[in-house]
Design a protein around this motif. Structure first.
Motif, PDB file in Angstrom:
ATOM      1  N   GLN A  35     106.782  53.672-124.641  1.00  0.00           N
ATOM      2  CA  GLN A  35     106.266  52.152-123.995  1.00  0.00           C
ATOM      3  C   GLN A  35     104.787  51.570-124.929  1.00  0.00           C
ATOM      4  OE1 GLN A  35     106.469  51.503-120.255  1.00  0.00           O
ATOM      5  NE2 GLN A  35     108.640  51.668-119.623  1.00  0.00           N
ATOM      6  N   ALA A  36     103.842  52.665-125.552  1.00  0.00           N
ATOM      7  CA  ALA A  36     102.648  52.007-125.623  1.00  0.00           C
ATOM      8  C   ALA A  36     103.124  51.941-126.970  1.00  0.00           C
ATOM      9  CB  ALA A  36     101.398  53.280-126.094  1.00  0.00           C
ATOM     10  N   GLN A  37     104.344  52.455-128.206  1.00  0.00           N
ATOM     11  CA  GLN A  37     104.285  52.641-129.428  1.00  0.00           C
ATOM     12  C   GLN A  37     105.485  51.194-129.730  1.00  0.00           C
ATOM     13  OE1 GLN A  37     103.011  54.059-132.376  1.00  0.00           O
ATOM     14  NE2 GLN A  37     103.810  51.880-132.924  1.00  0.00           N
ATOM     15  N   GLU A  38     106.367  51.295-128.692  1.00  0.00           N
ATOM     16  CA  GLU A  38     107.801  50.089-128.046  1.00  0.00           C
ATOM     17  C   GLU A  38     106.886  48.135-127.845  1.00  0.00           C
ATOM     18  OE1 GLU A  38     110.501  53.243-126.780  1.00  0.00           O
ATOM     19  OE2 GLU A  38     110.243  51.423-125.307  1.00  0.00           O
ATOM     20  N   TYR A  39     105.847  48.660-127.371  1.00  0.00           N
ATOM     21  CA  TYR A  39     105.757  47.446-127.036  1.00  0.00           C
ATOM     22  C   TYR A  39     104.459  46.245-128.810  1.00  0.00           C
ATOM     23  CZ  TYR A  39     106.723  46.628-122.082  1.00  0.00           C
ATOM     24  OH  TYR A  39     107.197  46.545-120.659  1.00  0.00           O
ATOM     25  N   THR A  40     103.588  47.404-128.932  1.00  0.00           N
ATOM     26  CA  THR A  40     102.651  47.758-130.095  1.00  0.00           C
ATOM     27  C   THR A  40     103.374  46.900-131.027  1.00  0.00           C
ATOM     28  OG1 THR A  40     100.876  48.597-129.638  1.00  0.00           O
ATOM     29  CG2 THR A  40     101.668  48.520-132.006  1.00  0.00           C
ATOM     30  N   ASP A  41     104.992  47.733-131.536  1.00  0.00           N
ATOM     31  CA  ASP A  41     105.937  47.221-132.118  1.00  0.00           C
ATOM     32  C   ASP A  41     106.252  45.654-131.851  1.00  0.00           C
ATOM     33  OD1 ASP A  41     104.975  49.595-133.845  1.00  0.00           O
ATOM     34  OD2 ASP A  41     107.198  50.134-132.658  1.00  0.00           O
ATOM     35  N   ALA A  42     106.851  45.960-130.924  1.00  0.00           N
ATOM     36  CA  ALA A  42     107.041  44.080-130.650  1.00  0.00           C
ATOM     37  C   ALA A  42     106.299  43.047-131.044  1.00  0.00           C
ATOM     38  CB  ALA A  42     107.705  44.443-129.123  1.00  0.00           C
ATOM     39  N   TYR A  43     104.688  42.900-130.054  1.00  0.00           N
ATOM     40  CA  TYR A  43     103.924  42.547-129.946  1.00  0.00           C
ATOM     41  C   TYR A  43     103.889  42.305-131.988  1.00  0.00           C
ATOM     42  CZ  TYR A  43      99.244  41.139-131.046  1.00  0.00           C
ATOM     43  OH  TYR A  43      97.858  40.635-131.336  1.00  0.00           O
ATOM     44  N   MET A  44     103.189  43.443-132.815  1.00  0.00           N
ATOM     45  CA  MET A  44     103.479  43.136-134.305  1.00  0.00           C
ATOM     46  C   MET A  44     104.869  42.042-134.715  1.00  0.00           C
ATOM     47  SD  MET A  44     101.467  46.576-134.868  1.00  0.00           S
ATOM     48  CE  MET A  44     101.081  45.791-136.740  1.00  0.00           C
ATOM     49  N   ASN A  45     105.693  42.422-134.124  1.00  0.00           N
ATOM     50  CA  ASN A  45     106.851  42.119-134.457  1.00  0.00           C
ATOM     51  C   ASN A  45     106.946  40.735-133.985  1.00  0.00           C
ATOM     52  OD1 ASN A  45     110.510  40.851-134.024  1.00  0.00           O
ATOM     53  ND2 ASN A  45     109.967  41.670-136.032  1.00  0.00           N
ATOM     54  N   TYR A  46     106.677  39.622-132.955  1.00  0.00           N
ATOM     55  CA  TYR A  46     106.897  39.367-132.744  1.00  0.00           C
ATOM     56  C   TYR A  46     105.674  37.844-133.589  1.00  0.00           C
ATOM     57  CZ  TYR A  46     107.571  34.851-129.846  1.00  0.00           C
ATOM     58  OH  TYR A  46     107.175  33.841-129.863  1.00  0.00           O
ATOM     59  N   CYS A  47     104.760  38.275-133.797  1.00  0.00           N
ATOM     60  CA  CYS A  47     103.569  37.508-135.061  1.00  0.00           C
ATOM     61  C   CYS A  47     103.817  37.390-135.826  1.00  0.00           C
ATOM     62  CB  CYS A  47     101.962  38.495-134.257  1.00  0.00           C
ATOM     63  SG  CYS A  47     101.541  38.935-132.795  1.00  0.00           S
ATOM     64  N   GLN A  48     104.203  38.662-136.493  1.00  0.00           N
ATOM     65  CA  GLN A  48     105.085  38.587-137.567  1.00  0.00           C
ATOM     66  C   GLN A  48     106.064  37.109-138.466  1.00  0.00           C
ATOM     67  OE1 GLN A  48     104.482  40.763-140.783  1.00  0.00           O
ATOM     68  NE2 GLN A  48     104.318  38.541-141.369  1.00  0.00           N
ATOM     69  N   VAL A  49     106.819  37.211-137.403  1.00  0.00           N
ATOM     70  CA  VAL A  49     107.809  36.781-137.397  1.00  0.00           C
ATOM     71  C   VAL A  49     107.933  34.957-137.259  1.00  0.00           C
ATOM     72  CG1 VAL A  49     110.380  36.092-136.683  1.00  0.00           C
ATOM     73  CG2 VAL A  49     110.033  38.163-136.997  1.00  0.00           C
ATOM     74  N   ILE A  67     106.270  60.667-116.684  1.00  0.00           N
ATOM     75  CA  ILE A  67     105.947  59.265-117.240  1.00  0.00           C
ATOM     76  C   ILE A  67     105.149  59.327-118.347  1.00  0.00           C
ATOM     77  CG2 ILE A  67     103.931  58.212-115.248  1.00  0.00           C
ATOM     78  CD1 ILE A  67     105.073  58.689-113.245  1.00  0.00           C
ATOM     79  N   ASN A  68     104.021  60.818-118.771  1.00  0.00           N
ATOM     80  CA  ASN A  68     103.454  60.444-119.478  1.00  0.00           C
ATOM     81  C   ASN A  68     104.348  60.187-120.468  1.00  0.00           C
ATOM     82  OD1 ASN A  68     101.647  60.866-118.150  1.00  0.00           O
ATOM     83  ND2 ASN A  68     101.371  62.895-118.503  1.00  0.00           N
ATOM     84  N   GLU A  69     105.982  61.075-121.136  1.00  0.00           N
ATOM     85  CA  GLU A  69     106.276  60.759-122.219  1.00  0.00           C
ATOM     86  C   GLU A  69     106.754  59.264-122.128  1.00  0.00           C
ATOM     87  OE1 GLU A  69     111.292  62.038-122.479  1.00  0.00           O
ATOM     88  OE2 GLU A  69     109.494  63.949-121.934  1.00  0.00           O
ATOM     89  N   VAL A  70     107.317  58.590-121.123  1.00  0.00           N
ATOM     90  CA  VAL A  70     107.939  58.272-121.491  1.00  0.00           C
ATOM     91  C   VAL A  70     107.302  56.576-121.587  1.00  0.00           C
ATOM     92  CG1 VAL A  70     109.117  55.879-119.957  1.00  0.00           C
ATOM     93  CG2 VAL A  70     109.713  57.867-119.623  1.00  0.00           C
ATOM     94  N   GLU A  71     105.451  56.395-121.342  1.00  0.00           N
ATOM     95  CA  GLU A  71     104.487  55.272-121.230  1.00  0.00           C
ATOM     96  C   GLU A  71     104.202  55.796-122.100  1.00  0.00           C
ATOM     97  OE1 GLU A  71     102.525  54.798-117.133  1.00  0.00           O
ATOM     98  OE2 GLU A  71     101.408  56.649-118.402  1.00  0.00           O
ATOM     99  N   GLN A  72     103.953  56.751-123.325  1.00  0.00           N
ATOM    100  CA  GLN A  72     103.735  57.211-124.898  1.00  0.00           C
ATOM    101  C   GLN A  72     104.890  56.708-126.146  1.00  0.00           C
ATOM    102  OE1 GLN A  72     103.265  61.486-126.478  1.00  0.00           O
ATOM    103  NE2 GLN A  72     101.951  61.502-124.794  1.00  0.00           N
TER     104      GLN A  72
END
Length: 384
Positions: free
Chosen positions: A216-230, A209-214
């Motif tokens: 996901q934390a980066q993936e969600y951040t990257d996706a959020y920032m990409n959506y704001c950028q585009v 769980i800890n491994e996957v959540e680490q």
């Protein structure tokens, strides 16, 4: 995330744009032409003596009309010492919430999802949810009326834990809680679709769980920032490399007024706690964003953007009256010097006559002074 330094040609184009500003605009009473440069001059005169460095940018009637910058971006203790410019990017703190609100509303509109829909199904699937979470709507998050507890941190683990606790107060009452907007970095990618997140296996061990959540934390951040950028920044062409950390060489720093010879801070990397804070922007970018959001409608359709103004979605205040009788909206962001190595203050103002003002300062102001009241007082004096 790859970054792109601002080229010499880009800086020359920026300087040419600022120098070519036509200061007059038909934004006075009954369409009277006013000199917007006079407004910028008055704002500058009021705040200049009270802060280390400042940026002021004014759009009126859809166009860039005036800009001012002064003081130091970096003090001597942080060589190279240099002056502030309107293109210097600083962490604008909670002004990031308005960017996030625009991105969420863009995603909801694109998928024809009502703002009054419950938001819970767009959270990470394995998060345990208190029953109260399933009744919270997107609107309640945007308006700070979710009933969430106070002082929840904005990292992945703290937000996940808060969902198990649930809402703890009445949603009839406004309560400014950062977690409302920090959650949007998870909601936006899931509403938008098209982003890949590491799935949580069934019956995963604590270690897994800890491994996957680490991840996901980066993936969600990257996706959020990409959506704001585009879907926000690229729509208005302000920069290809917007980030939630300093990316400029020798970036502008923030200081304490009472310690003018001390070292400043650039606030570091807030990518993993963004959504409610963290975007590094200049006053020019802030003002360009707000003008595009509410005047040109390049980011959101007019009815959606108008709802932001009317219903205080992503803003601190809406429908406030100046002494001259015009309504305005406001968003403030800041990290106080009392708790930090320095202070930043960021303000967005949108006046009813299509005048948009962005102000960015890199220190706490002198005691008993207020940038907010200075800007509104200057506007009243100018508009009357």
């Amino acid at each position: 995330m790859k970054t792109f330094p601002i080229s010499a040609a880009s800086w020359l184009a920026l300087i040419a744009l600022l120098n070519a500003c036509q200061p007059n605009a038909e934004v006075g009473k009954n369409g009277k032409t006013l000199d917007v440069a006079a407004l910028a001059d008055d704002i500058e005169a009021r705040i200049k003596p009270d802060v280390m460095g400042y940026q002021i940018v004014v759009f009126a009637d859809g166009s860039l009309r005036a800009s001012r910058a002064g003081g130091n971006a970096r003090q001597a203790a942080d060589a190279p010492e240099r002056k502030m410019g309107v293109g210097d990017k600083i962490n604008v703190a909670s002004v990031s919430k308005t960017v996030t609100a625009a991105a969420l509303l863009h995603a909801l509109n694109a998928k024809t999802i009502s703002i009054d829909s419950p938001m819970w199904s767009y959270l990470p699937k394995h998060w345990p949810l208190h029953s109260s979470i399933k009744t919270i709507t997107f609107r309640q998050l945007l308006a700070m009326r979710s009933g969430f507890p106070k002082n929840v941190l904005s990292d992945y683990g703290s937000l996940k834990a808060a969902m198990a606790v649930g809402a703890t107060s009445s949603r009839l009452n406004f309560s400014y809680q950062n977690m409302n907007f920090a959650l949007m970095r998870f909601l936006i990618p899931n509403v938008a679709g098209g982003y890949s997140m590491t799935p949580m296996p069934d019956n995963a061990s604590v270690q897994k769980i800890n491994e996957v959540e680490q991840k996901q934390a980066q993936e969600y951040t990257d996706a959020y920032m990409n959506y704001c950028q585009v879907n926000v920044f690229d729509k208005i062409g302000i920069a290809p490399n917007m980030a939630c950390k300093p990316t400029d060489t020798n970036p502008a720093l923030c200081y304490k007024w009472a310690a003018p010879n001390g070292k400043g801070t650039d606030w570091g990397d807030m990518s993993l706690t963004n959504g409610e804070r963290g975007w590094n922007m200049s006053a020019l970018q802030m003002a360009t964003f707000m003008n595009a959001l509410h005047n040109t409608y390049k980011i959101l359709p007019k009815p959606v953007a108008d709802a932001m103004r009317r219903d205080t979605l992503g803003y601190d205040n809406a429908n406030i009256l100046t002494n001259t009788g015009l309504k305005y909206i406001k968003k403030n962001g800041g990290y106080p010097a009392s708790n930090n190595a320095g202070e930043v203050g960021a303000w967005l103002f949108g006046f009813e006559n299509e005048v948009y003002v962005a102000v960015l300062v890199n220190s706490d102001p002198k005691p008993n002074t207020s940038v907010w009241t200075d800007v509104v007082a200057a506007f009243d004096e100018w508009y009357k």
